[in-house]
Design a protein around this motif. Structure first.
Motif, PDB file in Angstrom:
ATOM      1  N   ARG A  55      16.423  84.649  60.937  1.00 40.68           N
ATOM      2  CA  ARG A  55      17.945  85.170  60.784  1.00 40.68           C
ATOM      3  C   ARG A  55      18.599  83.939  60.610  1.00 40.68           C
ATOM      4  NH1 ARG A  55      19.052  88.611  65.271  1.00 40.68           N
ATOM      5  NH2 ARG A  55      17.898  90.264  63.950  1.00 40.68           N
ATOM      6  N   LYS A  56      18.634  82.730  61.124  1.00 39.39           N
ATOM      7  CA  LYS A  56      19.267  81.674  61.032  1.00 39.39           C
ATOM      8  C   LYS A  56      19.282  81.023  59.581  1.00 39.39           C
ATOM      9  CE  LYS A  56      21.769  77.739  62.230  1.00 39.39           C
ATOM     10  NZ  LYS A  56      22.135  77.196  60.945  1.00 39.39           N
ATOM     11  N   LEU A  57      17.970  81.094  59.049  1.00 37.81           N
ATOM     12  CA  LEU A  57      17.828  80.616  57.892  1.00 37.81           C
ATOM     13  C   LEU A  57      18.166  81.486  56.647  1.00 37.81           C
ATOM     14  CD1 LEU A  57      13.902  79.384  58.255  1.00 37.81           C
ATOM     15  CD2 LEU A  57      15.903  78.021  57.796  1.00 37.81           C
ATOM     16  N   VAL A  58      18.180  82.750  56.950  1.00 38.05           N
ATOM     17  CA  VAL A  58      18.771  83.500  55.879  1.00 38.05           C
ATOM     18  C   VAL A  58      20.475  83.496  55.783  1.00 38.05           C
ATOM     19  CG1 VAL A  58      19.200  86.125  55.368  1.00 38.05           C
ATOM     20  CG2 VAL A  58      16.899  85.153  56.067  1.00 38.05           C
ATOM     21  N   GLN A  59      20.877  83.226  57.222  1.00 42.52           N
ATOM     22  CA  GLN A  59      22.676  83.105  57.367  1.00 42.52           C
ATOM     23  C   GLN A  59      22.851  81.754  56.505  1.00 42.52           C
ATOM     24  OE1 GLN A  59      23.139  83.482  61.427  1.00 42.52           O
ATOM     25  NE2 GLN A  59      23.327  85.609  61.230  1.00 42.52           N
ATOM     26  N   ASP A  60      21.818  80.735  56.712  1.00 38.40           N
ATOM     27  CA  ASP A  60      22.081  79.457  56.194  1.00 38.40           C
ATOM     28  C   ASP A  60      22.047  79.689  54.568  1.00 38.40           C
ATOM     29  OD1 ASP A  60      22.381  78.377  58.575  1.00 38.40           O
ATOM     30  OD2 ASP A  60      20.461  77.195  58.378  1.00 38.40           O
ATOM     31  N   VAL A  61      21.199  80.453  53.993  1.00 35.97           N
ATOM     32  CA  VAL A  61      21.205  80.613  52.546  1.00 35.97           C
ATOM     33  C   VAL A  61      22.434  81.328  52.051  1.00 35.97           C
ATOM     34  CG1 VAL A  61      20.009  81.779  50.565  1.00 35.97           C
ATOM     35  CG2 VAL A  61      18.712  80.368  52.113  1.00 35.97           C
ATOM     36  N   MET A  62      22.854  82.447  52.756  1.00 40.64           N
ATOM     37  CA  MET A  62      24.350  83.048  52.443  1.00 40.64           C
ATOM     38  C   MET A  62      25.492  82.128  52.256  1.00 40.64           C
ATOM     39  SD  MET A  62      22.432  85.414  51.812  1.00 40.64           S
ATOM     40  CE  MET A  62      23.560  86.599  51.465  1.00 40.64           C
ATOM     41  N   HIS A  63      25.566  81.093  53.496  1.00 42.97           N
ATOM     42  CA  HIS A  63      26.529  80.218  53.563  1.00 42.97           C
ATOM     43  C   HIS A  63      26.523  79.323  52.541  1.00 42.97           C
ATOM     44  CE1 HIS A  63      29.366  77.698  55.578  1.00 42.97           C
ATOM     45  NE2 HIS A  63      28.645  76.723  55.388  1.00 42.97           N
ATOM     46  N   GLN A  64      25.436  78.751  52.261  1.00 42.16           N
ATOM     47  CA  GLN A  64      25.265  77.714  50.977  1.00 42.16           C
ATOM     48  C   GLN A  64      25.351  78.182  49.990  1.00 42.16           C
ATOM     49  OE1 GLN A  64      20.994  76.770  52.130  1.00 42.16           O
ATOM     50  NE2 GLN A  64      21.504  75.309  53.617  1.00 42.16           N
ATOM     51  N   GLU A  65      25.302  79.626  49.765  1.00 36.77           N
ATOM     52  CA  GLU A  65      25.628  80.018  48.150  1.00 36.77           C
ATOM     53  C   GLU A  65      27.036  80.213  47.981  1.00 36.77           C
ATOM     54  OE1 GLU A  65      23.369  83.557  47.753  1.00 36.77           O
ATOM     55  OE2 GLU A  65      21.425  82.433  47.095  1.00 36.77           O
ATOM     56  N   LYS A  86      24.282  68.656  45.561  1.00 39.57           N
ATOM     57  CA  LYS A  86      23.552  68.583  46.942  1.00 39.57           C
ATOM     58  C   LYS A  86      23.416  69.785  47.725  1.00 39.57           C
ATOM     59  CE  LYS A  86      25.079  66.338  51.218  1.00 39.57           C
ATOM     60  NZ  LYS A  86      26.157  66.172  52.249  1.00 39.57           N
ATOM     61  N   ILE A  87      24.545  70.663  47.528  1.00 36.43           N
ATOM     62  CA  ILE A  87      24.540  71.835  47.901  1.00 36.43           C
ATOM     63  C   ILE A  87      23.377  72.771  47.508  1.00 36.43           C
ATOM     64  CG2 ILE A  87      25.700  74.148  48.408  1.00 36.43           C
ATOM     65  CD1 ILE A  87      28.432  72.462  48.345  1.00 36.43           C
ATOM     66  N   ALA A  88      22.843  72.717  46.270  1.00 35.91           N
ATOM     67  CA  ALA A  88      21.928  73.369  45.650  1.00 35.91           C
ATOM     68  C   ALA A  88      20.502  72.925  46.179  1.00 35.91           C
ATOM     69  CB  ALA A  88      21.942  73.285  44.008  1.00 35.91           C
ATOM     70  N   GLU A  89      20.509  71.717  46.338  1.00 35.84           N
ATOM     71  CA  GLU A  89      19.115  71.119  47.029  1.00 35.84           C
ATOM     72  C   GLU A  89      19.004  71.573  48.379  1.00 35.84           C
ATOM     73  OE1 GLU A  89      16.512  69.438  45.592  1.00 35.84           O
ATOM     74  OE2 GLU A  89      17.840  69.831  43.816  1.00 35.84           O
ATOM     75  N   GLU A  90      20.142  71.676  49.029  1.00 33.89           N
ATOM     76  CA  GLU A  90      19.944  72.402  50.288  1.00 33.89           C
ATOM     77  C   GLU A  90      19.276  73.911  50.466  1.00 33.89           C
ATOM     78  OE1 GLU A  90      24.100  71.526  52.317  1.00 33.89           O
ATOM     79  OE2 GLU A  90      23.616  69.488  52.247  1.00 33.89           O
TER      80      GLU A  90
END
Length: 147
Positions: free
Chosen positions: A68-78, A94-98
């Motif tokens: 769940r945290k990883l999915v939330q991280d993807v959403m935030h990073q996008e 940098k954000i794209a790589e993250e």
């Protein structure tokens, strides 16, 4: 540069509907199947015993918060990627790589999950879970297209 463009386009197209449907968010973050849900939801049909159910539930309890945290991280990073691309555009790469790294972490965890299921289920049960999942694909794809 191509990765950045793709991520920016994906973020732009998905910003509104991703938060309304968590299943869509998971599918968006990574298209690998969530087999635990289908296994537990069809436990009787698959003929799972109490020990199998217990092992699968224990796996889910331990790993679901991480996923769940990883999915939330993807959403935030996008969201950050979109804001950066439309703003100063200094940290876009940098954000794209993250974001790509986070998606890779999701794939790794889902691969470990599949390996765990293969160790808990019989070959026949695992094959049947895949069949159940495949039978839901057209319905899932139609729901995602409507959003």
């Amino acid at each position: 540069m191509k990765k950045i463009l793709i991520l920016t386009i994906l973020a732009a197209l998905s910003m509104t509907s991703l938060y309304a449907n968590p299943n869509y968010a998971m599918q968006h973050a990574n298209p690998m199947p969530n087999l635990v849900r289908y296994t537990l939801g069809n436990a009787e049909l698959l003929g799972l015993d109490a020990q199998q159910i217990g092992k699968i539930k224990a796996w889910a309890k331990q790993n679901k918060p991480t996923m769940r945290k990883l999915v939330q991280d993807v959403m935030h990073q996008e969201r950050m990627l979109m804001e950066e691309a439309l703003g100063a555009d200094l940290n876009t790469a940098k954000i794209a790589e993250e974001t790509l790294k986070t998606r890779q972490d999701i794939m790794t965890l889902k691969t470990l999950c599949r390996a765990h299921l293969k160790g808990v289920l019989t070959q026949s049960q695992y094959k049947n879970v895949l069949g159940i999942y495949r039978s839901t694909l057209p319905k899932m794809q139609m729901q995602m297209q409507k959003q």
